[in-house]
Design a protein around this motif. Structure first.
Motif, short mmCIF file in Angstrom:
data_model
loop_
_atom_site.label_atom_id
_atom_site.label_comp_id
_atom_site.label_asym_id
_atom_site.label_seq_id
_atom_site.Cartn_x
_atom_site.Cartn_y
_atom_site.Cartn_z
N ARG A 244 43.07 35.42 53.73
CA ARG A 244 43.67 34.99 52.47
C ARG A 244 43.97 33.50 52.47
NH1 ARG A 244 48.03 39.86 51.05
NH2 ARG A 244 46.46 41.43 50.52
N GLN B 74 39.09 38.64 43.21
CA GLN B 74 40.34 38.86 42.48
C GLN B 74 40.72 37.64 41.65
OE1 GLN B 74 42.79 40.12 45.88
NE2 GLN B 74 43.15 42.04 44.80
N THR B 75 40.75 36.47 42.28
CA THR B 75 41.20 35.27 41.57
C THR B 75 40.21 34.88 40.47
OG1 THR B 75 40.13 33.92 43.30
CG2 THR B 75 42.48 34.39 43.54
N ASP C 295 49.86 43.56 40.99
CA ASP C 295 49.81 42.21 41.57
C ASP C 295 49.33 41.17 40.57
OD1 ASP C 295 50.48 43.71 43.71
OD2 ASP C 295 48.71 43.27 44.92
N PHE C 296 48.35 41.53 39.71
CA PHE C 296 47.76 40.57 38.77
C PHE C 296 48.07 40.94 37.32
CE2 PHE C 296 45.35 39.73 42.59
CZ PHE C 296 45.17 38.35 42.57
N VAL D 41 50.63 33.42 41.84
CA VAL D 41 49.41 33.97 42.43
C VAL D 41 48.32 34.13 41.37
CG1 VAL D 41 48.42 36.05 43.48
CG2 VAL D 41 50.59 35.14 44.33
N THR E 177 47.06 35.07 47.54
CA THR E 177 47.36 36.44 47.15
C THR E 177 48.45 37.02 48.05
OG1 THR E 177 45.07 36.73 46.47
CG2 THR E 177 46.38 38.71 46.74
#
Length: 364
Positions: free
Chosen positions: A176, A192-193, A225-226, A287, A294
């Motif tokens: 990460r 993810q990002t 988380d997102f 994040v 993350t």
């Protein structure tokens, strides 16, 4: 359902006088620590995935995250310890504080970090912030910072020299950090990002509308988380600023009420239970917009997950218990004698006061 139960927790916690919490802090502290140890050693698997952060309650088939409870119980313990010192006006003894203050913190953080680095670091950061606000000497804080730095350096050295001897989570942390600090984004996996960035860019100013998110079908952990990226996609920049304003308003309410509280324990409870909510919120949002790597931290009261919602609601309930005991403005005004409606306010001069004293003396 989780929010409804959480509101019930707010009501229950607000009806308990916060002074009585001292009786259960020292009982719950070892209980939560044991739960953390059981969770760390359990190697739980839920729905085929590693769930080393959760523990399953037997028979009722309900899972919860003990590390979320650690924020509340440990900060309450620290607040009580610092309040006793403040009320007794005795100076801090560094060696004694290592045993009574820092040893519990080190034990909790050491158990949490192997399975959840971000939660352990965030817990330590909120603990240090509370200790600083509680009047702990800065020179002692620097001593603890030095000891912590040495331990971190040793841990990194061991991870570098013996990569196969340490738990697999160390490789996850390293990956990460490498993704976050990489100069060439094409060389690392930023699935993810990248999807979070697409969601934020798609939202523009006013968003696509409630429930019309597209990226939630592709973004992992889109409901936890997102979740902030999905909120921006559906409600746009306007919704993002509104959400930030709500958390900042809550933060300012914590500060205002802490100023009004005259009791050291009550004031420190507001710091210890309120500030972590705000910090966790901005870490989650950071994040989503790539200000932080993350972390897996939820957005308080918004991300899915019963444990986070219930613990946050319980914290707010305790804070309401503290603020409920503040003297209301009307009660304070009743204690102040005011002139009658047709009565002029009397402000005697020095000569009138002296004359009144002479009359009283003659009569005596």
């Amino acid at each position: 359902m989780h929010v409804s139960i959480g509101l019930f927790f707010v009501y229950l916690a607000s009806k308990v006088k916060y002074q009585k919490l001292t009786y259960i802090i020292y009982f719950l502290l070892p209980c939560v620590f044991i739960l953390l140890v059981v969770t760390a050693l359990g190697n739980n698997v839920i729905a085929g995935a590693n769930a080393s952060r959760w523990i399953k309650v037997p028979f009722i088939n309900v899972t919860f995250q003990p590390s979320a409870m650690a924020f509340v119980i440990l900060n309450m313990y620290i607040a009580h310890y610092l309040a006793k010192k403040a009320d007794s006006k005795t100076p801090f003894d560094f060696k004694r504080s290592l045993l009574l203050l820092w040893l519990p913190i080190a034990a909790f953080v050491a158990v949490i970090i192997p399975a959840n680095l971000s939660t352990g670091v965030l817990l330590l950061a909120t603990n240090i912030l509370l200790i600083f606000l509680g009047g702990y000497p800065i020179k002692y804080l620097l001593n603890v910072a030095g000891i912590t730095a040495v331990l971190v350096i040793l841990l990194v050295a061991l991870a570098t020299i013996f990569p196969d001897k340490l738990p697999s989570r160390f490789s996850t942390w390293k990956a990460r950090i490498e993704r976050f600090t990489a100069d060439d984004e094409k060389q690392v996996d930023n699935y993810q990002t990248e999807n979070a960035n697409i969601a934020i860019a798609t939202g523009k100013v006013f968003g696509l509308g409630p429930g019309k998110s597209v990226q939630r079908n592709f973004l992992p952990q889109s409901s936890s988380d997102f979740i902030f990226a999905i909120i921006v996609e559906e409600y746009g920049l306007f919704g993002a600023f509104l959400l930030i304003f709500v958390y900042l308003s809550l933060f300012f309410r914590f500060i205002i009420n802490s100023i009004k509280v005259t009791d050291s324990f009550g004031r420190l409870l507001i710091y210890g239970l309120g500030f972590p909510i705000i910090i966790q919120a901005f870490v989650n949002m950071g994040v989503a917009v790539q200000l932080f790597p993350t972390t897996g931290q939820p957005l308080p009261l918004i991300s899915s997950g019963g444990t986070s919602i219930w613990i946050t609601c319980a914290s707010i309930g305790v804070i309401l218990s503290v603020t409920a005991q503040l003297s209301p403005k009307k009660e304070v005004e009743k204690t102040i004698k005011k002139p009658e409606k047709n009565e002029a306010e009397f402000n005697p001069t020095d000569e009138q006061v002296a004359e009144a004293f002479s009359v009283v003396e003659k009569n005596a």
